[in-house]
Every structure is written in structure tokens, then in C-alpha cells.
Write a protein that holds these residues in place. Structure first.
Motif, mmCIF file in Angstrom:
data_model
loop_
_atom_site.group_PDB
_atom_site.id
_atom_site.type_symbol
_atom_site.label_atom_id
_atom_site.label_comp_id
_atom_site.label_asym_id
_atom_site.label_seq_id
_atom_site.Cartn_x
_atom_site.Cartn_y
_atom_site.Cartn_z
ATOM 1 N N ALA A 195 -9.286 2.243 11.505
ATOM 2 C CA ALA A 195 -8.666 2.616 9.971
ATOM 3 C C ALA A 195 -9.490 1.956 9.012
ATOM 4 C CB ALA A 195 -7.428 2.350 9.798
ATOM 5 N N ILE A 196 -9.783 0.718 9.296
ATOM 6 C CA ILE A 196 -10.722 -0.109 8.176
ATOM 7 C C ILE A 196 -12.058 0.547 8.447
ATOM 8 C CG2 ILE A 196 -11.543 -2.485 7.491
ATOM 9 C CD1 ILE A 196 -8.654 -2.069 7.063
ATOM 10 N N ALA A 197 -12.802 0.548 9.392
ATOM 11 C CA ALA A 197 -14.204 1.237 9.745
ATOM 12 C C ALA A 197 -14.392 2.450 8.996
ATOM 13 C CB ALA A 197 -14.329 1.326 11.037
ATOM 14 N N ALA A 198 -12.998 3.328 9.327
ATOM 15 C CA ALA A 198 -13.289 4.874 8.650
ATOM 16 C C ALA A 198 -13.047 4.698 7.026
ATOM 17 C CB ALA A 198 -12.062 5.647 9.360
ATOM 18 N N GLY A 199 -12.022 3.958 6.897
ATOM 19 C CA GLY A 199 -11.421 3.869 5.533
ATOM 20 C C GLY A 199 -12.892 3.407 4.501
#
Length: 438
Positions: free
Chosen positions: A144-148
Motif C-alpha cells: 500500500a505504501i509503495a503504491a501510494g
């Protein structure tokens, strides 16, 4: 030699040189000089210094270091933690509310910084340990953080969009507006998957999160007011007819530095110097790539490679959407190996005439291209965001981060498909604010 064969030779040589470990800018200059010397003679090298500096002789380029200062100033404070905490308190009742909060914080932070790695680092440092503590799967938390973080190059202000605007001579203000609705759509797709993945995990600790009182929710709101002031100030300066894009970038840089100094008490001269030093380093890197890519484009044009490729693709007797599919595949593969700035500067001179001939909107295509570049940020072998996450959460293996990011790559591909069927998602807001582009 046939220009198409020569073009293939240039492509192979460029890949080999870049994979040797040299910087992108130096690699492009080496390849350009070698092919000009071999196929156009020594006199053609005399143009290289002039083209190198001419590509930087633009007032618009000043917006790049200014927006980078914005991001560096915000990233140097606990602004990311404040955003995360505020959204966590308000979204805590949503299943998977903590990961949704992280994605929302990524989107807001991206709107301030315009940098994907900075967004990953700022939100991930606090968000990932908190999600692990609450029982979220490592893959969902890291993915989620990588994509966000990738939202940083789509939601304005975006350095990638500025580079595209300079390379294609299109309106940067319109490009920024074109990225707003697709950015929100992509964030919605990310959140949808995050909620589903959390529900599927069946973890009671995740599905029964901490509850906050109304007082606790309200007392955190003043911390995000400065963000809204900066965002509204930049938007008003740009679209209220107050300033040009470059001047707006300077306004944003001053506001962010002011917020960091006054609100987050970044009084130390050393801290301010670190912000300016890091911004200068990143700005020089991007500008060096831009200048080198200008020389590379000159070499391609001088040897008639660009024109021949454009004519060959235009002569293909295929449906325009098949053509777009081929272009998307090409951009996707290029994004796996090269940074977004390099891909845009190297491919824009070739693709723009083809897009015009196929009657594709250049602002809509800018969004498509940017999402392809976002995919490259969370896929190997380069996958910059993956390595940023791995550095701030070393207890999560790179394999877990990669597998956790894969569903978000699917969300990005779905977003591209949706934009192909409904291009108005990208073009509606620019047309509404600035009038039709054609």
C-alpha cells in the motif's frame, strides 16, 4: 545503413551502456557522441555543447527545482506523521481503515511533494510499523505504501508532468489539471483493494481497530490546516491568473519552507541547508538528464531515426487502439528499466507525431504515460519505491514487498483501461477550467 536498423542498434547500445552502471545522463551523452561520430562525422559533435545548454535555457525549467524544494521541505518535517495520524483517527471505523489512512496520507503528501520516493519514506516510516503492530499482513502494509507513493508523479504538482510539458510544449497548468481526477480514481482503486485484502485476511485485530472520541478527532484537525493553505495557495496562484507555472512553483517553495520553519520549528540553519542541498542535488540530476536527452534526441533526428520510426508506425494498417496498446507495452517495458524523466524525454519526440496522426489527446496521453511510469516504480528490476520501502522496513523481505505490490499494479492497469474507455476522466477538468484544448 537503413534508419530503422540503425535505430535498433541505438536502442541495444543504449540499454547496454545504461546497464553498465553509468548514470542515465552520461550514458545518453556517450551513445549520442559515438553514433554522431561514426555515422555523421566529427563536425556533428560541434553541435552537442550548444544543444546541451539550449535545452536548459528556459524559464519554465525553473519550476523543477522549486517544486523539488517544496517536497524536500515537507519531507524534512513530521508533516507526514501528522497527516497519517489525522486520517487514522477519522477513518478508523472503516475495515482496513489504517491502510486506507496511509493511502490517503500518501495522496495528500504527494500533492505537496510531487515525489514518489519522498512520499514512500515520509508516510512509510510511521505507517508500516503501525500497521504491523495492529496485525495487518506485511504484504498489504508494504504494498500500500509503495503504491501510494507512486501517486506523487500523477497528482499535481508533478515534476514528471512538468518534464512532459517541456518536452512536448504543452500547457503545464492543463497537465496538472488532467492528473487530478485520474489520481483520485487510482487512489479509490487502491483503497478498494486495501479494504478487500484486509477483510479477506480475517484478522480480528485488523477488523476491530482502535476507536477515537470526537474530541480526539477534532483536536488533530488543526495539524492539517497548513497543508490545505499551501495547496490552495499554489492552486490559486496558478489558476487565478496571479502567476505563471514557474512563479507558482516559487510561491509553493516559499510557503512550504515557511511552514517547515514556523509550524514545525525547523530553525536550525543546518536543517535548512540540508533541504537546499538535497534539492540542489536532485534538481541537477534531473536537469542533467534533460540536457543529455536533448542531445540524444538531436542524434536520433540527425540520423533520421526518429522520422523513420514515426513513418513506420504511422504506416501500420492497424486500429488506433491497437496502436495505443503497442505504445503502452513499449512504455511499460521502458519504465521497468529507466526513470520516468528519462523515458519521457527519450520517447516524446518519437511518440508525439504518432499520437497527433492517430488523433489522441496529448493531455490524456500524459496521464496514460504517467501511470505506466508509476508501474515501473513498483516493479523490478529498478522499482525505486520497492527499495525505499525495503530500506525503511528491513524486517519485510523484498519478495514480500513485491508480492504485496502486485495487486496494486493490477489496479494501475485497470485504471489505464478505464481511461481508454472514458478519456473524459482526464480531459473534463482541464476543459472545464481552461476551455477545450482543440
Amino acid at each position: 545503413m537503413d534508419p530503422l536498423v540503425l535505430g535498433a542498434l541505438v536502442a541495444v547500445s543504449t540499454i547496454v551502456v545504461l546497464f553498465s552502471g553509468v548514470s542515465v545522463a552520461v550514458g545518453l551523452l556517450v551513445v549520442s557522441a559515438a553514433f554522431l561520430l561514426i555515422f555523421d562525422g566529427a563536425r556533428s559533435l560541434e553541435m552537442m555543447p550548444e544543444i546541451f545548454f539550449a535545452d536548459l535555457n528556459s524559464f519554465t525549467i525553473l519550476s523543477i527545482p522549486m517544486f523539488i524544494i517544496m517536497g524536500a521541505a515537507i519531507a524534512s518535517t513530521r508533516a507526514g506523521a501528522d497527516l497519517f495520524e489525522a486520517l487514522e483517527r477519522w477513518l478508523t471505523r472503516v475495515p482496513g481503515g489504517l491502510v486506507v489512512s496511509n493511502l490517503g496520507a500518501c495522496a495528500l503528501f504527494a500533492a505537496m511533494s510531487g515525489s514518489s520516493p519522498a512520499t514512500c519514506a515520509a508516510i512509510g516510516k510511521m505507517g508500516i510499523p503501525e500497521m504491523q503492530k495492529r496485525g495487518y499482513p506485511d504484504g498489504v502494509a508494504a504494498g500500500a505504501i509503495a503504491a501510494g507513493g507512486t501517486l506523487g508523479i500523477l497528482i499535481p504538482p508533478s515534476v514528471t508532468m512538468i518534464v512532459y510539458g517541456i518536452a512536448t510544449e504543452t500547457s503545464i497548468g492543463r497537465l496538472f489539471l488532467a492528473g487530478v481526477m485520474p489520481g483520485l480514481m487510482l487512489m479509490g482503486l487502491f483503497m478498494g483493494w486495501a479494504i478487500f485484502a484486509t477483510w479477506r485476511s480475517g484478522n480480528i485485530a485488523v477488523l476491530s481497530p482502535r476507536h477515537y472520541s470526537l474530541r480526539e478527532k477534532l483536536e488533530i484537525l488543526p495539524r492539517i490546516v497548513p497543508f490545505l493553505v499551501v495547496i490552495l495557495g499554489v492552486l490559486y496562484a496558478m489558476y487565478g491568473g496571479v502567476a505563471t507555472t514557474s512563479e507558482t512553483a516559487a510561491v509553493g517553495a516559499v510557503l512550504c519552507l515557511g511552514m517547515a520553519i514556523v509550524i514545525y520549528k525547523m530553525w536550525s540553519p543546518l536543517a535548512i541547508w540540508a533541504v537546499l542541498r538535497d534539492s540542489t542535488r536532485e534538481s541537477v540530476m534531473i536537469l542533467f538528464i534533460m540536457a543529455a536527452a536533448g542531445v540524444f534526441a538531436y542524434m536520433m533526428s540527425s540520423l533520421f531515426i526518429t522520422q523513420s520510426i514515426a513513418q513506420w508506425i504511422a504506416a501500420l494498417d492497424v486500429n488506433r487502439w491497437v496502436l495505443m496498446g503497442i505504445i503502452n507495452l513499449f512504455l511499460l517495458v521502458a519504465g521497468f528499466f529507466l526513470p520516468p524523466v528519462a523515458v519521457i524525454l527519450m520517447t516524446a519526440p518519437i511518440l508525439l507525431p504518432i499520437l497527433d496522426a492517430a488523433q489522441f489527446d496529448p493531455y490524456w496521453f500524459a496521464v496514460i504515460l504517467t501511470i505506466n511510469m508509476e508501474i515501473g516504480l513498483i516493479t523490478p528490476p529498478v522499482g525505486l519505491n520497492l527499495f525505499v520501502i525495503n530500506s525503511i522496513a528491513p524486517n519485510i523481505s523484498l519478495r514480500t514487498i513485491l508480492l504485496g505490490s502486485a495487486p496494486f499494479v493490477g489496479c494501475m492497469i485497470l485504471a489505464i483501461v478505464i481511461l481508454c474507455f472514458v478519456p473524459e476522466i482526464a480531459t473534463w477538468l482541464p476543459d472545464l477550467v481552461m476551455g477545450p484544448s482543440r
